[in-house]
Scaffold this active site. Sequence first.
Site, PDB file in Angstrom:
ATOM      1  N   CYS A   2       1.533  -4.971   0.851  1.00 50.00           N
ATOM      2  CA  CYS A   2       0.156  -5.119   0.385  1.00 50.00           C
ATOM      3  C   CYS A   2      -0.437  -3.732   0.299  1.00 50.00           C
ATOM      4  CB  CYS A   2      -0.658  -5.990   1.345  1.00 50.00           C
ATOM      5  SG  CYS A   2      -2.386  -6.188   0.833  1.00 50.00           S
ATOM      6  N   GLU A 103      -0.600  -7.404  -6.812  1.00 53.18           N
ATOM      7  CA  GLU A 103       0.808  -7.028  -6.796  1.00 53.18           C
ATOM      8  C   GLU A 103       1.160  -6.614  -8.211  1.00 53.18           C
ATOM      9  OE1 GLU A 103       3.440  -5.484  -5.527  1.00 53.18           O
ATOM     10  OE2 GLU A 103       2.848  -6.716  -3.815  1.00 53.18           O
TER      11      GLU A 103
END
Length: 220
Positions: A2, A103
């Site tokens: 992340c 992402e």
Amino acid sequence: MCGRFVRTSSIREIAEYFDVDQPSFEVQPSYNIAPTQDIIIINNRGVKQLVKCHWGFVPSWSKDFSVGYRMINARSETVAEKPSFRSAFIKQRCLVIANGFYEWQVEKKRKIPVYIHLKSGKPFGFAGLYSVWTSPEGEKICTCTILTTESNDLISSIHDRMPVIIPRDKEDLWLDPSVNDVETLKGLLNSFPSKEMELARVSDRVNSPRYNSPDNIKAV
């Protein structure tokens, strides 16, 4: 992993949703939170509280604050054994407050940003660990990391890792400083159900952390 996330909820909304006293500070929505920036966490030091924290974990014993840039994430599979994290895993767990995260999907050598969030639109808490680092000048700085795990079916075609999202009914257990059984804690670090999430491709302007706009999370 992340490496970038979003927080659109106000402090008041976060405090009400997570049943925490509203702090004295206010923060603006942020649509492109990057490592080394200040983020909002919930910890439990006898009582749950909302605090600002630096994204990038610095162990309390470290002499170099810059190590935090290399520790924005911690792998849930090994976090209990890593010297940098194992003490915090037992004693200093937190929720990193977010409304979604990014992402990147690689297609023909091009990195395409994808925005991922809960279908409910509600805020949620990433599983996090925090540390209080003291500078040479005596300033105490909260620093933290976000735990990751294997991706669920929704995200696996984009990346093999995803941040751990703590389910609503497990948040108090995760935050409880009296809970120190490693297996119990690691049992909370699972992939969040795909059926409760959705994703969409978004503008490649997201690639620059300087671009912070509501347009970041609009599907293209």
